[in-house]
Design a protein around this motif. Structure first.
Motif, PDB file in Angstrom:
ATOM      1  N   ARG A  21       0.840  -1.203   0.000  1.00 58.86           N
ATOM      2  CA  ARG A  21       0.000   0.000   0.000  1.00 58.86           C
ATOM      3  C   ARG A  21       0.867   1.242   0.000  1.00 58.86           C
ATOM      4  NH1 ARG A  21      -4.534  -2.278   0.264  1.00 58.86           N
ATOM      5  NH2 ARG A  21      -5.198  -3.671   1.907  1.00 58.86           N
ATOM      6  N   TRP A  25      -2.097   6.028   1.632  1.00 56.49           N
ATOM      7  CA  TRP A  25      -3.340   5.404   1.220  1.00 56.49           C
ATOM      8  C   TRP A  25      -4.496   5.666   2.165  1.00 56.49           C
ATOM      9  CZ3 TRP A  25      -6.503   1.323   2.844  1.00 56.49           C
ATOM     10  CH2 TRP A  25      -7.403   0.875   1.872  1.00 56.49           C
ATOM     11  N   HIS A  29      -8.849   9.095   1.245  1.00 59.77           N
ATOM     12  CA  HIS A  29     -10.295   9.325   1.151  1.00 59.77           C
ATOM     13  C   HIS A  29     -10.860   9.566   2.529  1.00 59.77           C
ATOM     14  CE1 HIS A  29      -8.781   6.267  -1.534  1.00 59.77           C
ATOM     15  NE2 HIS A  29      -8.616   5.600  -0.444  1.00 59.77           N
ATOM     16  N   ASN A  30     -11.495  10.675   2.671  1.00 57.22           N
ATOM     17  CA  ASN A  30     -12.213  10.912   3.914  1.00 57.22           C
ATOM     18  C   ASN A  30     -13.642  10.452   3.717  1.00 57.22           C
ATOM     19  OD1 ASN A  30     -10.043  12.102   5.228  1.00 57.22           O
ATOM     20  ND2 ASN A  30     -10.380  13.962   4.002  1.00 57.22           N
ATOM     21  N   THR A  31     -14.297  10.172   4.819  1.00 56.71           N
ATOM     22  CA  THR A  31     -15.674   9.731   4.709  1.00 56.71           C
ATOM     23  C   THR A  31     -16.518  10.846   4.128  1.00 56.71           C
ATOM     24  OG1 THR A  31     -15.247   8.511   6.678  1.00 56.71           O
ATOM     25  CG2 THR A  31     -17.530   8.668   5.989  1.00 56.71           C
ATOM     26  N   ARG A  32     -17.215  10.513   3.053  1.00 59.93           N
ATOM     27  CA  ARG A  32     -18.109  11.488   2.454  1.00 59.93           C
ATOM     28  C   ARG A  32     -19.520  10.949   2.559  1.00 59.93           C
ATOM     29  NH1 ARG A  32     -17.348  10.186  -2.055  1.00 59.93           N
ATOM     30  NH2 ARG A  32     -15.737   8.718  -1.492  1.00 59.93           N
ATOM     31  N   LYS A  33     -20.468  11.832   2.488  1.00 57.14           N
ATOM     32  CA  LYS A  33     -21.853  11.385   2.546  1.00 57.14           C
ATOM     33  C   LYS A  33     -22.673  12.185   1.551  1.00 57.14           C
ATOM     34  CE  LYS A  33     -25.652  10.530   5.486  1.00 57.14           C
ATOM     35  NZ  LYS A  33     -26.252  10.215   6.706  1.00 57.14           N
TER      36      LYS A  33
END
Lengths: 264, 287, 206
Positions: A21, A25, A29-33
């Motif tokens: 990895r 890595w 990406h952050n948590t999106r909603k």
């Protein structure tokens, strides 16, 4: 506490092959909603109706059942016409024949049900007269859904739950369509509406088979009817049972008041 | 109420003609000549800018208009009718397309929309047909002519067809929109439209077309097309030829200097632009 | 009564891979906690390489999918070409916003490959058409939270078609197992330049 965090992190890294990895890595990406607009904001206060009808399932005490088999579709509906706690009639027929091979069963808001079903019936018959041919059960189901869907977002929507059963006059394939008052449409092997769903669907899950004969179908209905009589707190006055086959629609005798076991 | 007594003024004559449309075409054929030439890498639209008096300010007059960043048009016939159509074309390119798909319409779609507007004027109550013919030039995204040739060669060996297009299932028709590159159309008052390699409309259209037939060659470059356009115009022009009296619009490579902004990633300039009087003068001196 | 978005239940997810995209949905149709049908697909195809996933109110899933079938058919007849995923996404957006003050109760997901370049394209929307472009994955439905978790941990860049299938399937199945309102089997589409593979996953039936 900090030590626990470290342990979790370590477990994470050891379980992944860290070499494979890229180091950044995990941070990529952050948590999106999805920005879903709260529904209460969507209902504005103009005169336009923007909210869906929110009454809970209309008339849950009414029983509608449908079963398909090898070459038939069975439709059963409770015979009680109820108003509040009162039974007004014990020989009500909550079905309408749309054409030679299609039957519609309905439950819901009293005035709406018959009005809507007979509107569909009239249109189906008009089609048959104009074109000297029948609409297939599938075509009728989608027609009904269209009418119900446009009604849903009108000023006073019909509050009707439906089962549409039929046998295709060309392929002779039986079919059953489940529609609720929101105009959700599903093609199903067996279906129910109202509280009957909670008692009968599980029974049918266990005992139904796509290749059952008409007799086996009737036995299944018997099973459902017994369970309903045993569990439902109100007497629904028995069932009208109709069978759709390639030869047409036939009312099946379904024993009037055979006692079901009193104690469970 | 008004609708009940508002009949179409365009009605069939016993011989089966719509004479109003023929009259409209007569109006076009009295108009100043306009022409369009399609090159491999662009299109040129050209016309004469005639003013009836030396007192008029020619810089305020404009006969070639931008419709979308990649599409422009020119007319022959009645100026006021043309301006109405330019407004409508700009409007429908947004309402019918940009605001739905967030991209500008391909040339043929816009041509069809404008043609519909013109056709409706031949069948609606209380209106007369538009007294103009249009030349609409645009550039479409899609498979460019050169790429198409490449593909056909490749296709023989490796079957390298772009996705969404299984062996020209939908392509092939006029302006079939998988085709990209330059597109040139003529639209008439009846609402009929035609694709052209090169054509002319207006008073000396016939002369100009004969001239273009002689001069046009396949594989023309945009620069040559501008040259031919000026030569053709010279054949038919009545007044003097200079930067003030000639109008030229080109569809060419993206003109990033017209964007108005710099450094925006992915921003592409308009392909349609009008040549300045100075640029026209330069072409004229090289004639 | 609960939100229209969670009456019928359902989940959908799209993922980007290397020169391929995947989109998957569950098959449940329910009424609150009661399951009515276990064969209610929520993914619809609008071109060789354009797919739309719709979760939310079942009636609107049907209405909206039919609406786009009509719109895309008209587009294809008018323009003599298939609609591109990005163009389709903009069509979805403008069509949803048309209903700004009486929306369709759906959360759409678009997945496809751009024509010409063959680049993967995915995006999601809220019910009034705000587009959420993403480079990695898009989730929607009642299992949104669970899907985010699964995707965040399973997805990685440049997955090939087979790895992508495994990833999206695991993400969906494990997410819906933790959601009472979705599950009951799944449809998975793997979209590649010259082929589209549709697979039916059985999933838990309880």
């Amino acid at each position: 506490m900090p030590s626990r965090c470290v342990r979790v992190a370590a477990a994470c890294w050891s379980s992944n092959n860290a070499d494979e990895r890229p180091t950044c890595w995990k941070l990529k990406h952050n948590t999106r909603k999805l920005a879903i607009v709260p529904t209460n904001l969507l209902h504005n206060n103009n005169n336009r109706r923007t909210q869906l009808p929110t009454q809970p399932q209309p008339k849950c005490m009414e029983v509608l059942l449908g079963i398909t088999g090898k070459d038939f579709t069975l439709i059963a509906a409770s015979k009680a016409a109820m108003r509040g706690p009162t039974i007004l009639k014990a020989t009500d027929d909550k079905t309408r024949q749309l054409n030679d091979h299609t039957l519609l069963a309905f439950s819901g808001e009293p005035g709406d049900t018959v009005q809507f079903a007979e509107y569909i019936q009239a249109n189906s018959q008009l089609y048959s007269m104009r074109n000297e041919t029948e609409l297939s059960p599938s075509a009728l189901a989608h027609f009904v859904r269209g009418e119900l869907a446009s009604s849903l977002r009108s000023r006073n929507p019909y509050s009707v739950n439906l089962l549409l059963g039929g046998v295709d006059p060309i392929t002779n394939k039986p079919s059953l369509y489940w529609l609720d008052y929101l105009a959700s449409l599903a093609k199903v092997p067996y279906a129910a509406h109202g509280y009957a769903q909670y008692y009968c669907l599980s029974l049918l899950d266990k005992h139904h088979h796509p290749n059952i004969t008409l007799d086996e179908g009737m036995k299944l209905l018997r099973l459902c009817s017994d369970e309903l009589k045993r569990r439902l707190p109100i007497d629904f006055k028995g069932l009208v049972v109709k069978a759709v086959t390639k030869d047409g629609i036939e009312t099946k005798p379904f024993d009037e008041d055979e006692k079901v076991v009193k104690d469970t | 109420m008004a609708d009940r007594y508002s009949f179409s003024l365009t009605t069939f004559s016993p011989s089966g003609k719509l004479v109003q449309i023929e009259y409209a075409l007569n109006a076009v054929n009295q108009g100043v000549t306009a022409l369009g030439i399609k090159a491999t890498n662009g299109i040129v639209l050209a016309t004469e800018k005639k003013s009836s008096t030396p007192l008029a300010d020619p810089s305020s007059l404009s006969k070639i208009s931008l419709i979308t960043p990649n599409i422009g048009m020119v007319y022959s016939g009645m100026g006021p009718d043309y301006r109405v159509l330019v407004d409508r074309a700009r409007k429908v390119s947004h309402t019918n397309y940009k605001r739905i798909y967030n991209e500008y319409p391909p040339t043929r779609i816009l041509v069809q929309d404008v043609a519909r507007v013109m056709q409706e004027a031949t069948q609606s109550g209380g209106v007369r047909p538009y007294g103009v013919s249009l030349l609409i030039a645009g550039w479409d995204e899609g498979i460019l002519p050169e790429e198409e040739v490449e593909q056909q060669q490749q296709g023989k060996e490796g079957e390298q067809v772009p996705i969404g297009e299984k062996k020209s299932k939908l392509a092939g028709k006029t302006g079939g929109i998988l085709k990209g590159g330059p597109m040139l159309y003529q639209v008439d008052p009846s609402g009929s439209y035609f694709p052209w390699k090169a054509t002319a409309i207006g008073k000396s259209a016939a002369t100009a077309k004969t001239f273009l037939e002689k001069r046009y060659t396949e594989g023309l470059e945009l620069e040559d097309a501008v040259h031919i356009a000026l030569l053709t115009l010279k054949e038919t022009i009545e007044g003097e030829m200079n930067g003030e009296t000639i109008e030229i619009g080109i569809v060419g490579p993206p003109a990033d200097h017209l964007l108005g902004v710099e450094g925006v990633e992915g921003a592409v300039g308009p392909r349609f632009r009008k040549l300045t009087p100075q640029e026209i003068e330069d072409y004229l001196t090289n004639l | 009564m609960s939100s229209p978005f969670s009456i019928n239940g359902g989940a959908c997810v799209a993922m980007v891979g290397k020169d391929c995209v995947a989109i998957a949905c569950d098959l449940r149709l329910g009424l609150q906690a009661l399951t009515v049908s276990n064969n209610f697909p929520k993914i619809f195809q609008y071109g060789d390489h354009v797919f739309l996933g719709l979760t939310g109110l079942a009636t609107d899933v049907t209405t909206v999918s039919d609406l786009f079938r009509y719109k895309v058919n008209m587009y294809r007849l008018r323009e003599e070409r298939h609609i591109a995923p990005r163009t389709f996404a903009n069509l979805v957006s403008s069509s949803l916003y048309e209903r700004r003050f009486g929306p369709w109760f759906v959360s759409p997901v678009v997945a496809g490959l751009e024509p010409k370049t063959g680049k993967p394209f995915i995006c999601g929307f809220d019910s009034i058409g705000c587009i959420d472009f993403a480079k990695d994955f898009i989730v929607s439905g009642t299992a949104t939270d669970q899907l985010f978790g699964m995707c965040e941990s399973l997805w990685e860049p440049n997955l090939g078609p087979d790895e992508l299938f495994e990833t999206i399937s695991q993400a969906l199945l494990n997410a819906v197992d933790r959601d009472a309102l979705s599950g009951w089997g799944a449809h998975v589409y793997i979209i590649e330049k010259d082929k589209v593979t549709k697979r039916l996953l059985k999933g838990r039936q309880d």
